[in-house]
Write an enzyme that holds these catalytic residues in place. Structure first.
Site, short mmCIF file in Angstrom:
data_model
loop_
_atom_site.label_atom_id
_atom_site.label_comp_id
_atom_site.label_asym_id
_atom_site.label_seq_id
_atom_site.Cartn_x
_atom_site.Cartn_y
_atom_site.Cartn_z
N SER A 139 37.53 46.17 33.83
CA SER A 139 37.03 47.40 34.48
C SER A 139 38.21 48.26 34.87
CB SER A 139 36.22 47.05 35.73
OG SER A 139 35.93 48.21 36.50
N TYR A 153 34.95 42.54 43.53
CA TYR A 153 34.74 42.70 42.09
C TYR A 153 35.99 43.27 41.43
CZ TYR A 153 33.06 45.21 37.89
OH TYR A 153 32.91 45.71 36.62
#
Length: 261
Positions: A139, A153
């Protein structure tokens, strides 16, 4: 007499392959002619249910379940392509103070260790076969974490990106290419759920929550999030022979959000 050359269909494994981006990846690899197995907690709509792809149920945050999934996969032989899409965030908004031991453990298990477990189980067979491609979906939050909604995350994805880079160096000599793909915003149900969590901090104002998400990313010059199919196309390219010289790379697909890498 010329010996007959045996042509085999490439075998691909996609984790988190029944929903969202994972399902798009499974469809795209299937369309390119691969024999696709998806590993996920639950079946989804479409290919995994109608038989177009093979479905192996497993929660990869559970080491025993991951080992059993690997055993079932290896019963069919070493995979040629392994794509780790499984991931996500279910932690509350609020930054570091809202994250306890359970939240950190859950985010690390899902976004880092699930890939590590499956790689550890499948890579030896890929080494023995002398070929393969591994793609980790990370990401852009590895570079620009959103502290409010997805701090744990982001940290896990940063670790996944580093792990992927290190694994690429180790496996290159064995004929295995390892790369990562770092999407920005993707138009999925997971993105919708993140906005819903952020909405609580804006007294139920969903538009303000959405604007805060885009602002936290620093804007999206393209003017929209990527579609799951666009991410799948990039992954299919990395899995193909056309990308035979790409190794240890992190491909950013974010509509221009990250200005430099």
């Amino acid at each position: 007499m010329t010996a007959k050359i045996e042509v085999t269909t490439p075998r691909a494994i996609v984790t988190g392959g029944t929903r969202g981006t994972g399902a798009a990846v499974a469809r795209r690899l299937r369309a390119s002619g691969m024999d696709v197995t998806v590993i996920a907690r639950t079946p989804g709509d479409g290919d995994a249910e109608n038989g177009a792809v093979r479905f192996v149920p497993a929660d990869l945050t559970d080491p025993d379940a991951a080992a059993e999934a690997a055993r079932r996969v290896l019963a069919l032989g070493a995979p040629d392509v392994l794509v780790h899409v499984a991931g996500g965030s279910g932690s509350p908004a609020g930054g570091f103070a809202a994250l306890g031991e359970a939240e950190w453990a859950r985010e690390l298990d899902l976004n880092l260790l699930s890939a590590v477990r499956l790689d550890r189980a499948l890579v030896p067979a890929m080494i023995e076969a002398g070929r393969g491609t591994i793609i980790h979906v990370a990401s852009i939050q590895a570079r620009m974490p959103l502290w409010d909604g997805t701090l744990a995350y982001a940290a896990a994805k940063a670790a996944l990106r580093t792990y992927s880079k290190g694994l690429a160096g180790q496996l290159a000599a064995h004929g295995i290419r390892v790369n990562s793909v770092s999407p920005g915003g993707i138009q999925t149900e997971a993105a919708d759920r993140l906005v819903e969590r952020l909405t609580e901090r804006f007294d139920g104002d969903g538009d303000a929550a959405w604007d805060s998400l885009v602002a936290a990313l620093g804007g999206v010059p393209l003017g929209r999030f990527a579609t799951p199919e666009e991410i799948a196309d990039v992954i299919a390219f990395l899995a193909s022979d056309t990308a035979a010289s790409i190794l240890g790379a992190d491909i950013v697909v974010d509509g221009g959000t990250v200005r430099t890498t």
